[in-house]
Scaffold this active site. Structure first.
Site, PDB file in Angstrom:
ATOM      1  N   PHE A 116       0.851  -1.189   0.000  1.00  0.00           N
ATOM      2  CA  PHE A 116       0.000   0.000   0.000  1.00  0.00           C
ATOM      3  C   PHE A 116       0.879   1.228   0.000  1.00  0.00           C
ATOM      4  O   PHE A 116       1.663   1.437   0.925  1.00  0.00           O
ATOM      5  CB  PHE A 116      -0.959   0.057   1.197  1.00  0.00           C
ATOM      6  CG  PHE A 116      -1.853   1.269   1.134  1.00  0.00           C
ATOM      7  CD1 PHE A 116      -3.014   1.253   0.381  1.00  0.00           C
ATOM      8  CD2 PHE A 116      -1.501   2.450   1.759  1.00  0.00           C
ATOM      9  CE1 PHE A 116      -3.819   2.393   0.265  1.00  0.00           C
ATOM     10  CE2 PHE A 116      -2.286   3.598   1.651  1.00  0.00           C
ATOM     11  CZ  PHE A 116      -3.454   3.563   0.911  1.00  0.00           C
TER      12      PHE A 116
ATOM     13  N   ASP B  23       9.263   3.013   2.040  1.00  0.00           N
ATOM     14  CA  ASP B  23       8.066   3.774   2.372  1.00  0.00           C
ATOM     15  C   ASP B  23       7.799   3.603   3.865  1.00  0.00           C
ATOM     16  O   ASP B  23       7.285   2.576   4.296  1.00  0.00           O
ATOM     17  CB  ASP B  23       6.874   3.292   1.531  1.00  0.00           C
ATOM     18  CG  ASP B  23       5.601   4.093   1.833  1.00  0.00           C
ATOM     19  OD1 ASP B  23       5.561   4.805   2.857  1.00  0.00           O
ATOM     20  OD2 ASP B  23       4.643   3.982   1.031  1.00  0.00           O
TER      21      ASP B  23
ATOM     22  N   LYS C 168       2.249  10.936   7.387  1.00  0.00           N
ATOM     23  CA  LYS C 168       1.439  10.693   8.586  1.00  0.00           C
ATOM     24  C   LYS C 168       1.929  11.418   9.844  1.00  0.00           C
ATOM     25  O   LYS C 168       1.665  12.600   9.991  1.00  0.00           O
ATOM     26  CB  LYS C 168       1.279   9.182   8.786  1.00  0.00           C
ATOM     27  CG  LYS C 168       0.444   8.573   7.657  1.00  0.00           C
ATOM     28  CD  LYS C 168      -0.196   7.238   7.979  1.00  0.00           C
ATOM     29  CE  LYS C 168      -1.232   6.902   6.910  1.00  0.00           C
ATOM     30  NZ  LYS C 168      -0.831   5.833   6.014  1.00  0.00           N
TER      31      LYS C 168
END
Ligand SMILES: *Cc1c(COP(=O)(O)O)cnc(C)c1O
Length: 411
Positions: A151, A236, A265
Site C-alpha cells: 500500500f 516507504d 502521517k
C-alpha cells in the site's frame, strides 16, 4: 441582506451527520457509526459525550495523540506570523524543517510535500530521473520493483501497481514501468532485477497489507542485492516511521540504510498534512532541478513549524523507547486474553495486528462491539484489527482498553 449565521452554527445530531455525509459526499469510505467531536491525548468524544479510546490513531498519524499542547502552542504562534508563501520565496521555517529532518534521517537532502501519496510519487519520479541521468538507463525504459500486498497511496500511478482489486480495478489505463515481486522474498527481488531497474520500493512492515512483519534479515538482504545491482532502495515509512515501531524508523531494526526514505502521517504531529522524501544529494539533485517538481502547499511555514515541533517532541520524549516498551506490554496483554477467536497477534512496537481465525470470521462485527464498549479500532484486510494508538498512551490506559476488548473477544 444575507444571513449572518454560518453553517458551523447548525447543530446536527448524530443521525443528521450520518445522513448528510451519505447524501452529499462520495461513499469512498465506510465509516463506523460514530460522530467524533473532540480529541485529547488517546481519547475522543462522540456527539453524545461518550469518551472512547482512539486505538486507530489515524492510521499512525497521531503518534503524539490528539492536540498535544506543545504542538498546539507552536501552531498558534505560527498562525500569528505567516502560514503560506509558496515555494517561490524562502522561509526560515522551511530551512529549519529541512535541517531537522535531514539530521533525524541521516540523509543529505529532503523534499517536502503534503500527503503520503505525493511523497511516494516524488520518490518514483526521483528514482526514474536518477536511472536516466546517473545510472544510464535508456529513455522511458526505467522499471521500479514493488511488492505484492503493498500500500503506497491512491493516485492513478500508485494504484496501477496495487494488487488490491478495490483500489486497482477499473481505474486504468495504468501507468507502466512497475514489476511486482512477493514481499519478504529477497530471491524473487534479485530475479526480477534487469539493467533497467531504477529502484525497489517497499514498506519495512506492510501496514495496510495486514501488519505483515518480514523475517529478520530481510532488510539487510535487500540492501545487499540493491547495492550489487546499482538499484535504489526506497523505503516507504509513511506508516512505520517516527518512533511507531520502537525505533525512529523501522529500518533501524536492522543494520542497513535505505537510499531514499518516504515519510508522512505522524510527521504532521496529528495536526497538519506533512510528508517528505529524504535521500542523497546525488539522487535528489540529479532528479529535481528548478521547475521539475513541486507543490503549492509543500513546505509551507505552518506545516514546517508543526513538523519541527513534532519531531523534537517525539525525540525528547524518547517515543522510540516508549513504543518498544508499551508495544511489548500491549501485545502481552492481548495474548493474555487468550481469545479462542484470535489466530495471531503480531507487530513491532505500537504497530500491532490482531488476526481473527477463519471460524471467527471478519473483524468488523467485533469492532462494532468494541466501539460500544468504548474502543475505536479498524480492520485491515478484513480479518485483522490494527492497533496503532498514540505512543503517549499509558500502561494504565492499555490495561483499561484491553479489558474492554476482552469483553468482546474473551473466551
Ligand atoms: C497511508 C500510507 C500512504 C499514503 O498516505 P496518504 O497521506 O494517505 O496519501 C503511503 N504509504 C503508506 C505505507 C501508508 O501507510
Amino acid at each position: 441582506m444575507g444571513t449572518t449565521t454560518s453553517a458551523l452554527d447548525r447543530n446536527l445530531n448524530h443521525e443528521e451527520v450520518l445522513e448528510l455525509t451519505e447524501q452529499k459526499s462520495a461513499h469512498n469510505y465506510a465509516p463506523m457509526e460514530v460522530v467524533l467531536t473532540r480529541g485529547e491525548g488517546v481519547y475522543v468524544w462522540d456527539k453524545n459525550g461518550k469518551k472512547l479510546f482512539d486505538m486507530l490513531g489515524c492510521y499512525s498519524a497521531l503518534n503524539v495523540g490528539h492536540l498535544h499542547p506543545k504542538l498546539v502552542e507552536v501552531m498558534v504562534n505560527q498562525l500569528k506570523k505567516i502560514t503560506l508563501t509558496s515555494r517561490a520565496f524562502y522561509t526560515e521555517e522551511m530551512a529549519l524543517f529541512a535541517d531537522v529532518l535531514c539530521e533525524l534521517t541521516g540523509m543529505e537532502k529532503m523534499l517536502p510535500m503534503n500527503t503520503g501519496a505525493e511523497a511516494v510519487e516524488t520518490a518514483i519520479k526521483m528514482s526514474r530521473r536518477w536511472a536516466y541521468r546517473v545510472k544510464g538507463v535508456e529513455a522511458n525504459k526505467a522499471e521500479i520493483i514493488v511488492c505484492s500486498g503493498n500500500f503506497h497511496g491512491r493516485t492513478t500511478t500508485i494504484v496501477s501497481f496495487s494488487d488490491d482489486p478495490d483500489a486497482h480495478d477499473e481505474f486504468g489505463p495504468y501507468t507502466p514501468g512497475f514489476v511486482t515481486v512477493p514481499f519478504n522474498d529477497p530471491e524473487a527481488l534479485e530475479a526480477a532485477i534487469t539493467p533497467n531497474t531504477a529502484a525497489f520500493l517497499v514498506e519495512p512492515i506492510q501496514g495496510e497489507g495486514g501488519i505483515i512483519v518480514p523475517d529478520d534479515g530481510y532488510l539487510v538482504q535487500i540492501r545487499e542485492i540493491c547495492d550489487r545491482h546499482n538499484v535504489l532502495l526506497v523505503l516507504d515509512e509513511v506508516q512505520t516511521g517516527f518512533f511507531r515501531t520502537g525505533k525512529v524508523f523501522a529500518f533501524e531494526h536492522e543494520d542497513m540504510r535505505p537510499d531514499a526514505l518516504i515519510m508522512g502521517k505522524a510527521l504532521g504531529g496529528g495536526i497538519m498534512p506533512v510528508s517528505a522524501v529524504a535521500s542523497s544529494h546525488e539522487a535528489m539533485d540529479a532528479a529535481f532541478p528548478p521547475g521539475s517538481h513541486g507543490s503549492t502547499f509543500g513546505g509551507n511555514p505552518l506545516s514546517s513549524a508543526v513538523a519541527i515541533a513534532a519531531i523534537e517532541l517525539m525525540k525528547e520524549e524518547r517515543m522510540d523507547k516508549q513504543a518498544a516498551e508499551k508495544g511489548a506490554y500491549f501485545m502481552r496483554k492481548l495474548e493474555a486474553i487468550n481469545s479462542p477467536l484470535v489466530k495471531e497477534i503480531r507487530g513491532k512496537g505500537l504497530l500491532i495486528g490482531m488476526e481473527f481465525t477463519r471460524e471467527a470470521g471478519k473483524a468488523k462485527p467485533y469492532l462494532k462491539k468494541m466501539m460500544k464498549e468504548g474502543v475505536l479500532a479498524k480492520d485491515t484486510h478484513e480479518q485483522t484489527v490494527r492497533f496503532a494508538p498514540p505512543i503517549t498512551i499509558t500502561t494504565e490506559e492499555i490495561d483499561q482498553a484491553v479489558a474492554l476488548v476482552a469483553r468482546v473477544i474473551g473466551g
